[in-house]
Scaffold this active site. Sequence first.
Site, mmCIF file in Angstrom:
data_model
loop_
_atom_site.group_PDB
_atom_site.id
_atom_site.type_symbol
_atom_site.label_atom_id
_atom_site.label_comp_id
_atom_site.label_asym_id
_atom_site.label_seq_id
_atom_site.Cartn_x
_atom_site.Cartn_y
_atom_site.Cartn_z
ATOM 1 N N TYR A 1 0.820 -4.213 12.165
ATOM 2 C CA TYR A 1 0.761 -2.779 11.811
ATOM 3 C C TYR A 1 1.632 -1.910 12.721
ATOM 4 O O TYR A 1 2.324 -1.012 12.258
ATOM 5 C CB TYR A 1 -0.701 -2.304 11.758
ATOM 6 N N HIS B 1 0.829 -1.219 0.000
ATOM 7 C CA HIS B 1 0.000 0.000 0.000
ATOM 8 C C HIS B 1 0.861 1.267 0.000
ATOM 9 O O HIS B 1 0.513 2.269 0.630
ATOM 10 C CB HIS B 1 -0.957 0.024 1.203
ATOM 11 N N HIS C 1 -4.141 0.997 11.800
ATOM 12 C CA HIS C 1 -3.947 -0.270 12.520
ATOM 13 C C HIS C 1 -5.318 -0.895 12.805
ATOM 14 O O HIS C 1 -6.126 -0.274 13.507
ATOM 15 C CB HIS C 1 -3.227 0.028 13.835
ATOM 16 N N ASN D 1 -10.412 -2.847 2.274
ATOM 17 C CA ASN D 1 -10.035 -2.869 0.857
ATOM 18 C C ASN D 1 -11.276 -2.629 0.002
ATOM 19 O O ASN D 1 -12.402 -2.663 0.507
ATOM 20 C CB ASN D 1 -9.443 -4.231 0.484
HETATM 21 FE FE1 HDE Z 1 -2.611 -4.827 5.425
HETATM 22 N N1 HDE Z 1 -0.812 -4.066 5.898
HETATM 23 N N2 HDE Z 1 -1.959 -6.670 5.945
HETATM 24 N N3 HDE Z 1 -4.365 -5.687 4.791
HETATM 25 N N4 HDE Z 1 -3.279 -3.066 4.851
HETATM 26 C C1 HDE Z 1 -0.444 -2.777 5.748
HETATM 27 O O1 HDE Z 1 0.696 -1.479 7.354
HETATM 28 C C2 HDE Z 1 -0.867 -6.919 6.690
HETATM 29 C C3 HDE Z 1 -4.688 -6.999 4.835
HETATM 30 C C4 HDE Z 1 -4.521 -2.741 4.408
HETATM 31 O O2 HDE Z 1 -3.303 3.490 3.925
HETATM 32 C C5 HDE Z 1 0.894 -2.467 6.370
HETATM 33 O O3 HDE Z 1 1.041 0.738 7.688
HETATM 34 C C6 HDE Z 1 -0.809 -8.310 7.035
HETATM 35 C C7 HDE Z 1 -6.101 -7.180 4.612
HETATM 36 C C8 HDE Z 1 -4.574 -1.364 4.008
HETATM 37 O O4 HDE Z 1 -1.654 3.286 5.371
HETATM 38 C C9 HDE Z 1 1.283 -3.798 7.028
HETATM 39 C C10 HDE Z 1 -1.895 -8.889 6.437
HETATM 40 C C11 HDE Z 1 -6.602 -5.919 4.420
HETATM 41 C C12 HDE Z 1 -3.303 -0.861 4.245
HETATM 42 C C13 HDE Z 1 0.127 -4.700 6.641
HETATM 43 C C14 HDE Z 1 -2.613 -7.856 5.770
HETATM 44 C C15 HDE Z 1 -5.502 -4.997 4.527
HETATM 45 C C16 HDE Z 1 -2.512 -1.949 4.767
HETATM 46 C C17 HDE Z 1 1.889 -1.838 5.440
HETATM 47 C C18 HDE Z 1 -2.300 -10.358 6.446
HETATM 48 C C19 HDE Z 1 -8.053 -5.520 4.116
HETATM 49 C C20 HDE Z 1 -2.815 0.541 3.965
HETATM 50 C C21 HDE Z 1 1.980 -0.374 5.814
HETATM 51 C C22 HDE Z 1 -2.492 -10.877 7.735
HETATM 52 C C23 HDE Z 1 -8.955 -5.851 5.189
HETATM 53 C C24 HDE Z 1 -3.107 1.466 5.113
HETATM 54 C C25 HDE Z 1 1.201 -0.266 7.028
HETATM 55 C C26 HDE Z 1 -2.645 2.861 4.769
HETATM 56 C C27 HDE Z 1 -1.184 -1.825 5.151
HETATM 57 C C28 HDE Z 1 0.068 -5.976 7.036
HETATM 58 C C29 HDE Z 1 -3.779 -8.113 4.997
HETATM 59 C C30 HDE Z 1 -5.687 -3.591 4.340
HETATM 60 C C31 HDE Z 1 2.627 -4.369 6.646
HETATM 61 C C32 HDE Z 1 0.280 -8.979 7.857
HETATM 62 C C33 HDE Z 1 -6.869 -8.507 4.636
HETATM 63 C C34 HDE Z 1 -5.772 -0.614 3.446
HETATM 64 O O5 HDE Z 1 1.335 -3.703 8.414
#
Ligand code: HDE
Length: 717
Positions: A366, A79, A343, A152
């Site tokens: 997060y 992202h 988060h 999402n």
């Molecule tokens: Fe994320 N995801 N994600 N994700 N995610 C991040 O956090 C992660 C997942 C989502 O505009 C990271 O600050 C794991 C699902 C959005 O700043 C990180 C898993 C969904 C955003 C991270 C998922 C999301 C992130 C990277 C699997 C929809 C952007 C930068 C367990 C429900 C937020 C950050 C923004 C961002 C980890 C799966 C949505 C690495 C480990 C499912 C919208 O922490």
Amino acid sequence: MKNVKKHAQDSENRKQQDLKVNKSDATDQMMTTDQGLKINDDTNSLKAGERGPSLLEDFILREKITHFDHERIPERIVHARGSAAHGYFQVYESMEKYTKAGFLQDPGLKTPVFTRFSTVAGSRGSTDLARDIRGFAVKFYTEQGNYDLVGNNVPVFFIQDAIKFPDLIHAVKPEPNNEMPQAASAHDTFWDFISLMPETMHTIMWVMSDRAIPRSLRMMEGFGVHTFRFINAKNESHFVKFHWKPKLGTHAVVWDEAQKISGKNSDFHRQDLWEAIENGNFPEWELGVQIIPEADEHKFEFDLLDPTKIVPEELVPVTIIGKMVLNRNPDNFFAETEQVAFHPGHIVPGIDFTNDPLLQGRLFSYTDTQLSRLGSPNFHEIPINRTIAPMFNNQRDGHMRQEINVGRGSYHPNSLGGGCPFQAKIDEGGFTSFNERIDAHKVRDRSESFSDHFSQATLFFNSQTQVEKNHIIKALRFELGKLETIAIKTRMLGLLSQIDKTLADKVAQGLGLKVPSSPEKPINHGVGANADKQKYEPKKVTQSVKSSDALSMIKNKTLSKTIATRQVAFLCSEGVHQASINAMKTALEKAGATAKVIAPHLGTIKTSEGNELAVDQSFLIAASVLFDAVYIPGGKNAGFLNSNAEAIEFINEAYKHCKVIGADEFEILAKTHIYDKEDKNEEEGIIINSKTNDKNFTKEFIDAMGNHRFWNREAEL
Ligand code: HDE
């Protein structure tokens, strides 16, 4: 009521003030060093003589360059590319029956929000129009603390357990040997992983659909994805799925357009959001919830904890409970959009988690990622991340601590500080987790109820119109067609055949391959530690819902016919008929759309009436893919437009992408594909002024625009 309004206003103002700390748009300030020393010369460094070497002593030069050297922080691992806006959320009616969340009680309360949209795979500088899921993250600055709904634009996810997330992301990111391709999934490592992980099939259907190439960030749905809980004051729990429904409807571009937009304007979405807000066209979404009583947890043919499944709206309808309006662009991209830290674990009393193993993994990730991205455990003190609720605890110190804590006490319990900070009782808003009973063996395993990977993929495919199915088939032909490894393509065909036989056959046809008669069985992949026991066997469970209109963008009830904020290109040249332009422009603006005059050069052109007409864009800058419809006014410009390759290409492309084309006379189209067609005078979406009576022309054009696209122009597959 007066008090309620005042309260709402206060909470909005508080956030605004909070964010304005250190705002650097002053017009009466002298330039200083970071220490406040006034600078007399910011153009020349200190030298030994006019032509001599620069002196190390020059602390002004050193401070400036050192700060510059450290301007960049690591981009988000996923992202990375995003755009965001401020706004507010307002509930329509109290949700007290289901949740005690403060921001969901009072229809008079406007809770400030900051919402960031993003692509997942591309780097910060990649293109907006990549085929990808879009992040839809909302930070609610509530009086009970920050609540982040980090969702999402697709309601399901690729994997069922967080432990596979690094693998998924490694596979989709550019390949490690040559860092290619950027912001694209059409490469071997991605499809290698996908083809070995049948649980990805449902999400793959969404990502291959046009949902993955939205027309605008303002025209996409949002989903919380996981099942969460609402908890009311009586500590009763209901399961809840969150939906954001855009007021402008859900719309997409087509893949050929997406690729061309990426070249013409890689900031297409970002600019569209920014300009809409600057022009006062504030984007709006309604928040919907699917609420499921605790007692119904096991009543579905899928597991509510499985993030690869939706709850069909036919089984549990979506209740609309409030709206979000985005009405202010950020002042500073870095300070706000880049430094905002979301988060899914930022919750407030009244909302709680479930045991979805994907959600559970996110709860750890997060904070961890912010520590390396923002460089300090004090990232909550960055203005955009600050809560508007009073914040007080015994956490202390660390890199870049802003707050100067006063007093001797930084522990609990204490007597020297009079016991402060005190723990809050539940009726004072103290948070307690839902008291769920858990009695289980410690295992590395997955529930049998998670093993159906195909039936909802089939449900999604079956719910699409033929046009949408064709787009999915073409997307798969494109993505798989770019692979070097035949075995991966074949494995994918095997998986697709378990979703729908025709789908697999059609994709195979495009690839020049055959669908394997017995699909390869996943060997020990994605099956947990019990793989060695071969316990796991993907299965298909019959779904009670066979087709759901909510899943199709064309059939979707939220598809809006409005043309508000749509962009129409007026192709013009010297001698164009001004009266036609005026009539169409007025009608479009009345419907909320925008007209842009495109001409061979910038500046002005002379109309047939002898006036100067201001030009918005030249043919060199404009392109059909950046517009929703085209209008070619009459006058003496027909000759020019018929001999100009760029104008002809403009119209042909609009035709190819099934957009509305309006022209004063059919002859203006003489050199385009449209003119060559046998049924040239009868085509839907081609509106000719000379054929309509004058009064109806603009109306017919606007009505046609409300249909958005005329898909019957697309060839059968
Ligand atoms: Fe994320 N995801 N994600 N994700 N995610 C991040 O956090 C992660 C997942 C989502 O505009 C990271 O600050 C794991 C699902 C959005 O700043 C990180 C898993 C969904 C955003 C991270 C998922 C999301 C992130 C990277 C699997 C929809 C952007 C930068 C367990 C429900 C937020 C950050 C923004 C961002 C980890 C799966 C949505 C690495 C480990 C499912 C919208 O922490």
